[in-house]
Design an enzyme around this catalytic site. Sequence first.
Site, PDB file in Angstrom:
ATOM      1  CD  GLU A 162      -1.766   1.061   3.172  1.00 27.07           C
ATOM      2  OE1 GLU A 162      -0.702   1.084   2.522  1.00 27.07           O
ATOM      3  OE2 GLU A 162      -2.678   0.229   2.963  1.00 27.07           O
ATOM      4  N   GLY A 187      -7.307  -4.060   2.111  1.00 27.48           N
ATOM      5  CA  GLY A 187      -6.664  -5.155   2.830  1.00 27.48           C
ATOM      6  C   GLY A 187      -7.596  -5.914   3.755  1.00 27.48           C
ATOM      7  CG  HIS A 192      -2.249   4.296  -0.194  1.00 25.17           C
ATOM      8  ND1 HIS A 192      -2.571   3.745   1.026  1.00 25.17           N
ATOM      9  CD2 HIS A 192      -2.677   3.428  -1.132  1.00 25.17           C
ATOM     10  CE1 HIS A 192      -3.165   2.576   0.817  1.00 25.17           C
ATOM     11  NE2 HIS A 192      -3.240   2.362  -0.483  1.00 25.17           N
ATOM     12  CD  GLU A 246      -6.431   2.654  -3.034  1.00 23.31           C
ATOM     13  OE1 GLU A 246      -6.194   1.648  -3.689  1.00 23.31           O
ATOM     14  OE2 GLU A 246      -5.669   3.092  -2.150  1.00 23.31           O
ATOM     15  CB  SER A 273     -10.783  -6.161  -0.934  1.00 24.27           C
ATOM     16  OG  SER A 273     -10.225  -5.981   0.347  1.00 24.27           O
ATOM     17  CE  LYS A 315      -1.578  -1.301  -0.093  1.00 24.78           C
ATOM     18  NZ  LYS A 315      -2.768  -1.427   0.758  1.00 24.78           N
ATOM     19  CG  ASN A 354       0.359   0.547  -3.372  1.00 28.03           C
ATOM     20  OD1 ASN A 354       1.573   0.462  -3.162  1.00 28.03           O
ATOM     21  ND2 ASN A 354      -0.461   1.164  -2.539  1.00 28.03           N
TER      22      ASN A 354
END
Length: 253
Positions: free
Chosen positions: A100, A176, A98, A170, A216, A11, A9
């Site tokens: 985000e 991240g 996701h 996730e 991560s 992003k 991904n």
Amino acid sequence: MRKKIVAGNWKMNKTFEEADELLFDITKRLENLPSGVQLIVCPPSVYLELATDIVEEDDVELKIGAQNVSEHDAGAYTGEVSALMLSGMNMDYCIVGHSERRKYFAETHEMLAGKVDRLLEYGIEPIFCCGEVLEEREAKEHFAVVKAQISDSLFHLSYQEISNVIIAYEPVWAIGTGKTASSAQAQEMHAFIRNLLKEKYDEELAGEISILYGGSCNPGNAAELFANTDVDGGLIGGAALKADDFIKIAQSF
Ligand code: 13P
């Protein structure tokens, strides 16, 4: 047997030139992949055509996915991309839900159910993301949170439909942050998700669905994560932006 998958991904990263270079670097390294591993790259939507062109021209075993899709069919939705548009670009996969997008774009369980439906109508496999935030894990609500995410957005699907969905666990606190879930934490949640699928559908279907880990994941920890019975690969963020790291992760099965 369910598929082993490593999906990148990207992003909102990379210029056009950098995207071109990264795709080139990945395709050059594909022969180093173990057999039976499906590699997927999900670039920003403006680079999808570049990506599918490279894959078609070079005739390589790399699949392309989008990062988002509209829950609407068509119409006055400025800035959105429909499942029909993605299918016209020969998209194989699309990330849905996701964290985000849930956080910054207020995506609800109901909207995500609509996105999954649109994708399946056009033969595009959703990579459906779920996962808890740190406070929820600390309050020991992580199983309930993931159960609600999955049941509210996926459990309206028929047996046939859900067999074309990939699930990505996730944990938000691992995305991240460099703080990956332990191998045991990942396995525990993946087994929980597989059991949800078994209870709602049946054991055969639960055994066929790929459940990826994201957060991560890197060349140093992928092998330990992927060694778990219920971890079928990874959804990779930062480490997918470097061809060497991305391929090393795919070699970790
Ligand atoms: P990182 O690998 O950068 O933690 O991101 C994971 C992710 O969000 C993939 O979708």
